[in-house]
Write an enzyme that holds these catalytic residues in place. Structure first.
Site: not given
Ligand code: TYD
Length: 135
Positions: A53-54
């Site tokens: 994820h970011g």
């Protein structure tokens, strides 16, 4: 927008005594954001991958408090791997960087110092959405 080349492993100060070492992180002293949250990953099964994820806004300092693991950072154009195995060093992850975490050694502890409290709306969990955000 930050790139993976803005994410660096930094030397933290180390107080060495005959009875062991102390490393200190203190708001307004040796960390470029105010620490709002601390969490740690532990008991990660061998071979497990995490991350994926970011974050739109979040900055993090990552410390291998025990053992070792690898962060793979991705800014949508370039990828860079950071092997962490030293509690006197921290990886600074800037906002808007995709990360995968792999290769946790047995008993490792991944300590995370974060610039904000937990908010699911700050996560980008879909890689295509991340790529579009980075365009
Ligand atoms: P996540 O950040 O996706 O894990 P990782 O990047 O280590 O693979 O978080 C896993 C789960 O834990 C997710 O359901 C949200 C929850 N969580 C919290 O409730 N608070 C937190 O501060 C964090 C980091 C995660």
């Amino acid at each position: 927008m930050y790139s993976v080349f803005d994410c660096k492993i930094l030397d933290l100060s180390k107080v060495h005594t005959d009875a062991g070492n102390i490393t200190v992180l203190e708001n307004s002293k040796n960390i470029p954001f105010d620490i709002k949250r601390i969490y740690y990953l532990y008991d990660v099964p061998m071979g497990a991958d995490r991350g994926g994820h970011g974050h739109y806004e979040l900055q993090q300092y990552i410390v291998a408090a025990s053992g070792s693991f690898t962060f793979v950072l991705d800014d949508g154009l370039s990828k860079k791997e950071f092997f962490l195995n030293d509690p006197s060093k921290a990886l600074h992850i800037q906002p808007g960087i995709w990360r995968e975490i792999k290769g946790f050694s047995s008993g490792s502890i991944c300590l995370v110092l974060a610039s904000n409290s937990y908010s699911e709306s700050d996560y980008i969990r879909d890689y295509e959405e991340f790529k579009n955000f980075k365009l």
